[in-house]
Design a protein around this motif. Structure first.
Motif, PDB file in Angstrom:
ATOM      1  N   GLU A  62       6.643  21.011  65.757  1.00  0.00           N
ATOM      2  CA  GLU A  62       7.498  20.266  66.665  1.00  0.00           C
ATOM      3  C   GLU A  62       6.966  18.853  66.875  1.00  0.00           C
ATOM      4  N   GLY A  63       5.681  18.675  66.719  1.00  0.00           N
ATOM      5  CA  GLY A  63       5.072  17.352  66.783  1.00  0.00           C
ATOM      6  C   GLY A  63       3.875  17.290  65.867  1.00  0.00           C
ATOM      7  N   PHE A  64       3.721  16.152  65.165  1.00  0.00           N
ATOM      8  CA  PHE A  64       2.558  15.976  64.284  1.00  0.00           C
ATOM      9  C   PHE A  64       2.313  14.466  64.194  1.00  0.00           C
ATOM     10  N   GLU A  65       1.332  13.987  64.931  1.00  0.00           N
ATOM     11  CA  GLU A  65       1.109  12.539  65.079  1.00  0.00           C
ATOM     12  C   GLU A  65      -0.321  12.176  64.691  1.00  0.00           C
ATOM     13  N   ASN A  66      -0.454  11.099  63.913  1.00  0.00           N
ATOM     14  CA  ASN A  66      -1.761  10.556  63.567  1.00  0.00           C
ATOM     15  C   ASN A  66      -1.754   9.046  63.784  1.00  0.00           C
ATOM     16  N   ARG A  67      -2.828   8.553  64.397  1.00  0.00           N
ATOM     17  CA  ARG A  67      -2.978   7.117  64.621  1.00  0.00           C
ATOM     18  C   ARG A  67      -4.316   6.640  64.061  1.00  0.00           C
ATOM     19  N   LEU A  68      -4.316   5.454  63.497  1.00  0.00           N
ATOM     20  CA  LEU A  68      -5.534   4.810  63.018  1.00  0.00           C
ATOM     21  C   LEU A  68      -5.569   3.425  63.637  1.00  0.00           C
ATOM     22  N   VAL A  69      -6.591   3.167  64.468  1.00  0.00           N
ATOM     23  CA  VAL A  69      -6.636   1.915  65.228  1.00  0.00           C
ATOM     24  C   VAL A  69      -8.028   1.307  65.156  1.00  0.00           C
ATOM     25  N   LEU A  70      -8.082  -0.005  65.343  1.00  0.00           N
ATOM     26  CA  LEU A  70      -9.328  -0.715  65.585  1.00  0.00           C
ATOM     27  C   LEU A  70      -9.462  -0.908  67.089  1.00  0.00           C
ATOM     28  N   SER A 100     -13.658  -5.248  78.643  1.00  0.00           N
ATOM     29  CA  SER A 100     -14.348  -5.278  79.929  1.00  0.00           C
ATOM     30  C   SER A 100     -15.429  -4.215  79.887  1.00  0.00           C
ATOM     31  N   ASP A 101     -16.146  -4.036  80.991  1.00  0.00           N
ATOM     32  CA  ASP A 101     -17.207  -3.033  81.028  1.00  0.00           C
ATOM     33  C   ASP A 101     -16.681  -1.616  80.840  1.00  0.00           C
ATOM     34  N   PHE A 102     -15.445  -1.369  81.263  1.00  0.00           N
ATOM     35  CA  PHE A 102     -14.932  -0.003  81.252  1.00  0.00           C
ATOM     36  C   PHE A 102     -13.671   0.190  80.423  1.00  0.00           C
ATOM     37  N   PHE A 103     -13.160  -0.865  79.799  1.00  0.00           N
ATOM     38  CA  PHE A 103     -11.926  -0.728  79.029  1.00  0.00           C
ATOM     39  C   PHE A 103     -12.056  -1.349  77.649  1.00  0.00           C
ATOM     40  N   ASP A 104     -11.422  -0.691  76.670  1.00  0.00           N
ATOM     41  CA  ASP A 104     -11.318  -1.189  75.303  1.00  0.00           C
ATOM     42  C   ASP A 104      -9.852  -1.447  74.973  1.00  0.00           C
ATOM     43  N   ALA A 105      -9.609  -2.450  74.135  1.00  0.00           N
ATOM     44  CA  ALA A 105      -8.283  -2.675  73.565  1.00  0.00           C
ATOM     45  C   ALA A 105      -8.255  -2.067  72.170  1.00  0.00           C
ATOM     46  N   LYS A 106      -7.060  -1.640  71.728  1.00  0.00           N
ATOM     47  CA  LYS A 106      -6.938  -1.044  70.402  1.00  0.00           C
ATOM     48  C   LYS A 106      -5.604  -1.438  69.798  1.00  0.00           C
ATOM     49  N   ALA A 107      -5.569  -1.476  68.475  1.00  0.00           N
ATOM     50  CA  ALA A 107      -4.341  -1.830  67.764  1.00  0.00           C
ATOM     51  C   ALA A 107      -4.390  -1.203  66.382  1.00  0.00           C
ATOM     52  N   GLY A 108      -3.214  -0.757  65.896  1.00  0.00           N
ATOM     53  CA  GLY A 108      -3.191  -0.143  64.580  1.00  0.00           C
ATOM     54  C   GLY A 108      -1.833   0.423  64.240  1.00  0.00           C
ATOM     55  N   ILE A 109      -1.838   1.558  63.556  1.00  0.00           N
ATOM     56  CA  ILE A 109      -0.599   2.184  63.088  1.00  0.00           C
ATOM     57  C   ILE A 109      -0.552   3.644  63.524  1.00  0.00           C
ATOM     58  N   ARG A 110       0.653   4.166  63.603  1.00  0.00           N
ATOM     59  CA  ARG A 110       0.886   5.575  63.951  1.00  0.00           C
ATOM     60  C   ARG A 110       1.909   6.140  62.975  1.00  0.00           C
ATOM     61  N   LEU A 111       1.676   7.373  62.543  1.00  0.00           N
ATOM     62  CA  LEU A 111       2.610   8.069  61.659  1.00  0.00           C
ATOM     63  C   LEU A 111       2.939   9.431  62.248  1.00  0.00           C
ATOM     64  N   ASP A 112       4.215   9.688  62.495  1.00  0.00           N
ATOM     65  CA  ASP A 112       4.683  10.989  62.960  1.00  0.00           C
ATOM     66  C   ASP A 112       5.323  11.735  61.793  1.00  0.00           C
ATOM     67  N   THR A 113       4.858  12.960  61.531  1.00  0.00           N
ATOM     68  CA  THR A 113       5.413  13.767  60.432  1.00  0.00           C
ATOM     69  C   THR A 113       5.701  15.191  60.923  1.00  0.00           C
TER      70      THR A 113
END
Length: 241
Positions: A83-91, A96-109
């Motif tokens: 019913e759901g199958f999701e993969n993401r690959l991000v940098l 900040s001290d407690f937060f990261d930013a991320k960006a990349g691609i996602r594929l739902d199959t």
């Protein structure tokens, strides 16, 4: 980044720097890697539905830049479909001290229509140690959507942990092909009680999960003869290496 990841990483770096004077600059370039499965569970629904659900991620990199894989899915064991199958690959990089930013691609199959997405987001720790993972997505068809995951680990004892969680999904436009309507499309609320068998590496748990679809997304499910809400008893295993 989960609270235990941040605490473990910070403690390790601090020990290295304390034990070896003058190694601060070297420690900054150290490469880390890890894997965790926050959820790997069997679900039994209020209408005897049976599901296998997973939510895991792995990373490799330095404090300044990591490559992270995030994967999650849900398999209907009765119908033998995903019913759901999701993969993401991000940098991922700190902002900040407690937060990261991320960006990349996602594929739902899932079983059905596949979708590619571009994604940006943040993850980290909000006040009161609430774990936050927030993402924006734009699909190959130009449809935008967003997701917010919140989780809190409440320590009852050093080994017994009660974890409430909530996931909200919203769409900025309709995508009938994957049965998602405009607005708040779905929500999932969970409560899991775990026991740390081996430090924080292996922890079996039991709990409950409630899922509901809203608006046009719920209407699409009804038209297809599917449930738009369900409650599950869950049992599973949390892993971290």
């Amino acid at each position: 980044m989960k609270r235990h990841d941040l605490m473990m990483k910070g403690g390790f770096v601090a020990m290295v720097m304390a034990a070896v004077p003058g190694t601060g600059q070297a420690a900054e370039g150290r490469t880390y890697y890890g894997f965790q499965a926050e959820q790997f569970e069997y679900r039994l629904g209020d209408e005897n539905e049976k599901r296998l659900v997973w939510d895991a991620d792995a990373f490799w990199g330095t404090d300044e830049l990591k490559l992270r894989w995030q994967g999650e899915g849900e398999r209907d064991l009765d119908a033998d479909i995903n019913e759901g199958f999701e993969n993401r690959l991000v940098l991922q990089t700190p902002i900040s001290d407690f937060f990261d930013a991320k960006a990349g691609i996602r594929l739902d199959t899932p079983t059905g229509t596949d979708r590619w997405y571009g994604t940006i987001g943040i993850m980290g720790l909000a006040p009161q140690w609430i774990e936050v993972d927030a993402d924006l997505f734009v699909s190959e068809t130009g449809d935008g959507s967003a997701r917010l995951d919140l989780e809190y680990e409440g320590l009852i004892t050093n080994r017994v942990i009660l974890t409430p969680s909530i996931e909200l999904n919203a769409a900025f436009s309709e995508d009938r092909e994957i049965e998602v309507g405009t607005g708040i499309s779905s929500a999932e609320i969970g409560l899991r009680l775990s026991y740390d068998l081996i430090d924080r590496s292996v922890a079996p748990y039991i709990g409950v999960s409630y899922e509901r679809k809203f608006g046009d997304t719920a209407d699409f499910a009804k038209e297809d003869g599917e449930d738009f809400e369900a409650t599950y008893i869950v049992t599973g295993l949390r892993l971290m290496f």
